[in-house]
Design a protein around this motif. Structure first.
Motif, mmCIF file in Angstrom:
data_model
loop_
_atom_site.group_PDB
_atom_site.id
_atom_site.type_symbol
_atom_site.label_atom_id
_atom_site.label_comp_id
_atom_site.label_asym_id
_atom_site.label_seq_id
_atom_site.Cartn_x
_atom_site.Cartn_y
_atom_site.Cartn_z
ATOM 1 N N UNK A 16 43.757 46.172 38.641
ATOM 2 C CA UNK A 16 43.865 45.149 38.456
ATOM 3 C C UNK A 16 42.224 44.484 40.155
ATOM 4 N N UNK A 17 42.345 45.092 40.622
ATOM 5 C CA UNK A 17 40.961 45.131 41.613
ATOM 6 C C UNK A 17 40.198 44.914 40.355
ATOM 7 N N UNK A 18 39.757 45.972 40.201
ATOM 8 C CA UNK A 18 39.197 46.700 39.547
ATOM 9 C C UNK A 18 38.375 45.645 38.279
ATOM 10 N N UNK A 19 39.428 45.287 37.733
ATOM 11 C CA UNK A 19 38.777 44.118 36.700
ATOM 12 C C UNK A 19 38.597 42.708 37.372
ATOM 13 N N UNK A 20 39.354 42.593 38.329
ATOM 14 C CA UNK A 20 38.897 41.215 39.167
ATOM 15 C C UNK A 20 37.214 41.094 39.608
ATOM 16 N N UNK A 21 36.988 41.789 39.853
ATOM 17 C CA UNK A 21 35.611 42.643 40.527
ATOM 18 C C UNK A 21 34.606 42.343 39.252
ATOM 19 N N UNK A 22 34.918 43.335 38.568
ATOM 20 C CA UNK A 22 34.405 43.497 37.369
ATOM 21 C C UNK A 22 34.439 41.727 36.265
ATOM 22 N N UNK A 23 34.987 40.873 36.915
ATOM 23 C CA UNK A 23 35.302 40.099 35.412
ATOM 24 C C UNK A 23 34.317 38.603 36.601
ATOM 25 N N UNK A 24 34.135 39.218 38.123
ATOM 26 C CA UNK A 24 33.561 38.100 39.859
ATOM 27 C C UNK A 24 32.175 38.355 39.191
ATOM 28 N N UNK A 59 25.471 48.959 37.830
ATOM 29 C CA UNK A 59 25.536 49.515 39.463
ATOM 30 C C UNK A 59 26.152 49.271 40.749
ATOM 31 N N UNK A 60 27.209 48.055 40.602
ATOM 32 C CA UNK A 60 28.116 47.201 41.095
ATOM 33 C C UNK A 60 29.360 47.616 40.421
ATOM 34 N N UNK A 61 29.347 48.116 40.165
ATOM 35 C CA UNK A 61 30.709 48.432 39.050
ATOM 36 C C UNK A 61 30.646 50.542 39.328
ATOM 37 N N UNK A 62 29.716 50.075 39.366
ATOM 38 C CA UNK A 62 29.727 51.642 40.299
ATOM 39 C C UNK A 62 30.147 52.117 41.625
ATOM 40 N N UNK A 63 29.775 51.310 41.741
ATOM 41 C CA UNK A 63 30.299 50.749 43.816
ATOM 42 C C UNK A 63 31.013 50.698 43.599
ATOM 43 N N UNK A 64 32.109 49.697 42.718
ATOM 44 C CA UNK A 64 33.374 49.527 43.016
ATOM 45 C C UNK A 64 33.340 48.694 44.014
ATOM 46 N N UNK A 65 34.898 48.022 43.829
ATOM 47 C CA UNK A 65 35.441 47.372 44.770
ATOM 48 C C UNK A 65 36.786 49.006 46.249
ATOM 49 N N UNK A 66 36.889 48.384 46.773
ATOM 50 C CA UNK A 66 37.062 48.501 47.756
ATOM 51 C C UNK A 66 38.090 50.191 47.692
ATOM 52 N N UNK A 67 38.977 49.641 47.019
ATOM 53 C CA UNK A 67 40.356 50.650 46.637
ATOM 54 C C UNK A 67 40.391 50.853 44.884
#
Length: 85
Positions: A16-24, A59-67
């Motif tokens: 959930x958080x990764x996909x929200x992060x990627x969409x954003x 690069x952004x997704x490699x760092x990913x959301x905090x969880x």
């Protein structure tokens, strides 16, 4: 130049958080995003847009959301499509 890249991010994934992060990130970078498989160990995404912006997305997704902890990324070029939506 435009690029279409299929990414597989592997590690510890909270979908959930990764996909929200990627969409954003895709919206902010004006990239088309197609979401594939997502589970607790991997997520598969295809993005299309300006090549430099696709690299920024990676690069952004490699760092990913905090969880999420991303341990590896596989990148494969795919054919450009008119739209991914």
């Amino acid at each position: 130049m435009n690029a279409a890249i299929r990414f597989t991010f592997m590690g510890t994934i909270a979908c959930d958080s990764f996909l929200e992060f990627a969409r954003h990130r895709a919206r902010r970078l004006d990239l088309d995003l197609d979401i594939g498989r997502c589970d607790n160990a991997r997520v598969e995404l295809t993005v299309q847009g300006q090549e430099a912006l696709v690299d920024m997305f990676e690069m952004a997704c490699s760092l990913g959301p905090y969880d999420c902890i991303i341990l590896d990324v596989h990148r494969t070029e795919t054919a450009l499509k008119d739209t991914l939506h």
